[in-house]
Design a protein around this motif. Structure first.
Motif, PDB file in Angstrom:
ATOM      1  N   UNK A  73     -15.019  41.918  28.865  1.00  0.00           N
ATOM      2  CA  UNK A  73     -13.829  41.285  29.460  1.00  0.00           C
ATOM      3  C   UNK A  73     -12.724  42.328  29.535  1.00  0.00           C
ATOM      4  N   UNK A  74     -12.209  42.554  30.731  1.00  0.00           N
ATOM      5  CA  UNK A  74     -11.218  43.629  30.904  1.00  0.00           C
ATOM      6  C   UNK A  74      -9.781  43.115  30.896  1.00  0.00           C
ATOM      7  N   UNK A  75      -9.640  41.808  30.689  1.00  0.00           N
ATOM      8  CA  UNK A  75      -8.291  41.238  30.660  1.00  0.00           C
ATOM      9  C   UNK A  75      -8.207  40.045  31.593  1.00  0.00           C
ATOM     10  N   UNK A  76      -7.085  39.333  31.539  1.00  0.00           N
ATOM     11  CA  UNK A  76      -6.961  38.099  32.330  1.00  0.00           C
ATOM     12  C   UNK A  76      -7.015  38.372  33.832  1.00  0.00           C
ATOM     13  N   UNK A  77      -7.721  37.486  34.534  1.00  0.00           N
ATOM     14  CA  UNK A  77      -7.826  37.658  35.984  1.00  0.00           C
ATOM     15  C   UNK A  77      -6.596  37.063  36.664  1.00  0.00           C
ATOM     16  N   UNK A  78      -6.445  37.411  37.937  1.00  0.00           N
ATOM     17  CA  UNK A  78      -5.322  36.891  38.729  1.00  0.00           C
ATOM     18  C   UNK A  78      -5.293  35.356  38.616  1.00  0.00           C
ATOM     19  N   UNK A  79      -4.144  34.806  38.342  1.00  0.00           N
ATOM     20  CA  UNK A  79      -4.016  33.357  38.135  1.00  0.00           C
ATOM     21  C   UNK A  79      -3.945  32.999  36.659  1.00  0.00           C
ATOM     22  N   UNK A  80      -4.431  33.929  35.791  1.00  0.00           N
ATOM     23  CA  UNK A  80      -4.420  33.676  34.341  1.00  0.00           C
ATOM     24  C   UNK A  80      -3.603  34.735  33.590  1.00  0.00           C
ATOM     25  N   UNK A  81      -2.790  35.460  34.360  1.00  0.00           N
ATOM     26  CA  UNK A  81      -2.032  36.559  33.737  1.00  0.00           C
ATOM     27  C   UNK A  81      -0.699  36.054  33.174  1.00  0.00           C
ATOM     28  N   UNK A  82      -0.086  36.829  32.288  1.00  0.00           N
ATOM     29  CA  UNK A  82       1.187  36.405  31.703  1.00  0.00           C
ATOM     30  C   UNK A  82       2.241  36.184  32.785  1.00  0.00           C
ATOM     31  N   UNK A  83       3.136  35.236  32.553  1.00  0.00           N
ATOM     32  CA  UNK A  83       4.213  35.045  33.533  1.00  0.00           C
ATOM     33  C   UNK A  83       5.513  35.696  33.068  1.00  0.00           C
ATOM     34  N   UNK A  84       5.470  36.339  31.912  1.00  0.00           N
ATOM     35  CA  UNK A  84       6.652  37.093  31.478  1.00  0.00           C
ATOM     36  C   UNK A  84       6.226  38.154  30.455  1.00  0.00           C
ATOM     37  N   UNK A  85       7.092  39.142  30.315  1.00  0.00           N
ATOM     38  CA  UNK A  85       6.876  40.191  29.317  1.00  0.00           C
ATOM     39  C   UNK A  85       8.211  40.523  28.658  1.00  0.00           C
TER      40      UNK A  85
END
Ligand SMILES: Cc1cc2nc3c(=O)[nH]c(=O)nc-3n(C[C@H](O)[C@H](O)[C@H](O)COP(=O)(O)O)c2cc1C
Length: 190
Positions: A73-85
């Motif tokens: 798993x290389x990280x969250x896919x588009x649609x499941x990514x963080x909405x803030x940092x």
């Protein structure tokens, strides 16, 4: 939420409802918790950069490393990514070392996020040169951590570390994330 429940609920989350907007004001409230937290010699050398809009988020995301133990798993896919940092920086004009300040700040922010129904993850695997470039961070600041934040889209269960001592988190066929924790008797040694 009772405090212990808040601490239990505050798990590292890496998949989110990306379309859930987090307002800058919410991020400011979270940094306010960090601002009020303990700091070595009370120097308060930490500074923060907030990101909550799509374009800035998209520039930060590829510079982060996700869940090293999940090999396929290389990280969250588009649609499941963080909405803030929230980028945590050390101000070298105030101190050359930052001790445990960023860890305490990160925990305050994540507990506050959990209380708000959000979740997050401390990220130390950062392409720091590129992040400095893309956010225009000057040499005055050292990048310490990035906190990824969003509305959680994954179920996370705390497990006991087994007899084999394996502490690696894993994800099952249903996509549930399992995180082993050592027992109280193991960690209190005297
Ligand atoms: C200092 C620190 C650095 C971390 N860096 C990363 C990271 O770069 N990428 C990541 O996916 N998780 C990172 N994590 C999250 C840990 O993997 C996570 O805390 C651990 O698996 C235990 O899960 P829990 O936070 O739910 O207890 C980091 C956590 C800490 C405290």
């Amino acid at each position: 939420m009772e405090f212990k429940e808040l601490v239990r609920a505050n798990r590292s989350c890496r998949r989110f409802h990306q379309d859930h907007k987090i307002e800058l004001e919410s991020l400011r409230e979270l940094v306010d918790l960090a601002r009020l937290s303990a700091s070595g010699s009370n120097k308060q050398p930490l500074k923060y950069i907030l990101a909550s809009e799509t374009e800035r988020n998209a520039r930060i995301f590829p510079l982060l490393g996700w869940a090293a133990y999940l090999k396929d798993w290389t990280g969250p896919s588009e649609g499941e990514r963080p909405s803030a940092y929230i980028v945590i920086l050390g101000d070298k004009n105030i101190s050359q070392t930052f001790g445990v300040d960023p860890g305490i700040a990160a925990q305050s922010i994540l507990l506050g996020a959990t209380e708000k129904g959000l979740a997050g993850c401390i990220i130390a695997t950062i392409n720091k040169d590129k992040l400095s470039q893309t956010l225009g961070i000057s040499d005055q600041f050292e990048i310490l951590y990035v906190l990824a934040l969003g509305k959680p889209k994954e179920t996370i269960r705390i497990e006991s570390v087994g007899a084999d001592g394996n502490i690696r988190y894993w994800r099952d066929e249903q996509g549930v994330h399992h995180v082993p924790k050592r027992s109280l008797d193991e960690v209190i040694i005297g």
